[in-house]
Write an enzyme that holds these catalytic residues in place. Sequence first.
Site, PDB file in Angstrom:
ATOM      1  N   GLU A 444      23.752 -16.401  42.773  1.00  0.00           N
ATOM      2  CA  GLU A 444      22.544 -16.819  43.491  1.00  0.00           C
ATOM      3  C   GLU A 444      21.545 -17.498  42.542  1.00  0.00           C
ATOM      4  OE1 GLU A 444      20.985 -13.518  45.699  1.00  0.00           O
ATOM      5  OE2 GLU A 444      22.806 -13.285  46.897  1.00  0.00           O
ATOM      6  N   GLU A 526      29.472 -11.293  48.460  1.00  0.00           N
ATOM      7  CA  GLU A 526      28.542 -10.222  48.839  1.00  0.00           C
ATOM      8  C   GLU A 526      28.380 -10.215  50.349  1.00  0.00           C
ATOM      9  OE1 GLU A 526      24.653  -9.587  47.048  1.00  0.00           O
ATOM     10  OE2 GLU A 526      25.349 -10.587  45.226  1.00  0.00           O
TER      11      GLU A 526
END
Length: 567
Positions: A444, A526
């Site tokens: 991220e 995720e």
Amino acid sequence: MTVSRRSLLLASTAAPAAGAMTGIPPARAAQAAGAASGRRTVPLRDGWRFALVNPGGITDPTGAFAEAADPAYDDSGWREVAVPHDWSIELTPTTEHGTTSGTGFFPGGLGWYRVAFTLPAALAGKRISVEFDGVYMDAYVHCNGTEAGRHPYGYTGFALDLTDLLHTDGSTENVLAVKVQNRLPSSRWYSGSGIHREARLVVTEPVHVERWGTYVTTPEFTEDRGLVRVRTSVVNASGVGTDVEVVSRIVDPRGRTVARTSSTVAVTDRATETQELAVPAPKVWDLATPHHRYTLDTELRVGGRATDTQRTGFGFRTFRFDPDEGFHLNGVHHKIKGVDLHHDLGALGAAVNVDAVRRQMTIMKSMGVNAFRTSHNPPSPEVVRVCEELGIVMLVEAFDCWRTGKTRYDYGRFFDEWAERDATEMVLAARNSPAVLMWSIGNEVPDSTSTAGLVMADRIIDAIRAADDTRPLVIGSDKYRRLPAKGSAADLMLAKLDGLGLNYNTAKSVDQLHAAYPHLFLFESESSSETSTRGAYQEPERLNTGENHTPGRRPPRPTTTTSPPGP
């Protein structure tokens, strides 16, 4: 001022009689005295003294520790600790000092470690270095009052050559002092503070195998024969060029020698020798047969005398990630059932403990886990070893951010100077493991969809591929919940990668990405986190919503109320 006497005996033919040195178990001293030459390693676990200078920052408000690196500094009032050590877990949680809920409200701050030891005269002329598997974070290492080096990233190991800073007369004490600065907030999860992974002294002859200097690959194998390619990096610190014989021997899982070769290379400063060996009927490392691990024994010889030995574990296995057909290990399709785990060990804190790691991963394995993503940083060597032992494949991840940080004092401060070195260290430390299948350049990452980020990604990718070109490169991302515009930085980033890990994407977006980028294998990196709903589960007919809670969760049933009966 005097230093409290703490001595560490290194293996040497000139070592004092067993038990003669303070703090040294007789058995250990006797064992040390029997070693003659070659590589010797002494764990730096016991004998440390520790002082927490300031849990609220990285300054020394009293000035009492200004000379803490000086060998003559009096540390007798400091607390004795064993390394690995995490001082944060020992403290009381607080909302002060920059702590957050993500880090468990534990303070960090400024801490000092010191250890003292003597070295026998027989080690004069040897090369002596100190190795740390991880210090969180921003560590400065001093040897006998001189700064030997700095290492900011708390999740990669490092080594410092101390040869010219040490006393090797058998009586003069040496002092290692380590300053650790964990200024908070430095992470989005519990980081711990201190020398949280193993440390050691390493003694070698001037001609030796470089740190992480053996690289083992198995480019092809069948049931009858396995080809092993060995690349050995040799260092010659003697100042005189010489011929070095490199002897390589492969030992099978049962301890039998199954292949052997030798060759000679001229080494002035550094040189790399490549050899190939054939192993008959190789046993395959797999999820169900993780005990099928081989060992490469490397020996260096100069003039017929052995100057160094090194042992490297490896395994035979093939794998592929197909964008259409999924994951195959040794030709067999497997559904990846993975978990992301941070590096801490719960109530034990961040200090690595191999038994606790094995317990943790055994529990994961018992619930069906066969894959592990190291969120979001390189793992300790113990974690890699345990995954090998249990048959769990690994995605090893480098960073949680690049230049643009996510917390005020995280790795972004160090990225420009250290990114290539840390990415290289991550790969060198784990590249021989059969369990490691992917390298992730980040999680991220805010910079990953910017024009500047393309250049940053190239730096990391080039460093990784220079150290290992046998595994795919991926990123874990929350930036692709819709298709990026063609020609945008987000679009161009995907051309650099082999796979894309998706965080909290909708099923519809996955289908669109697969159609637009057929060269990429896609996987879910995720799907839930600490903010996810617990105890609410996905209904098969519902699509992933892409929100940060359990995907497709069933809404709560309305509560039915009735009016009380009238009078």
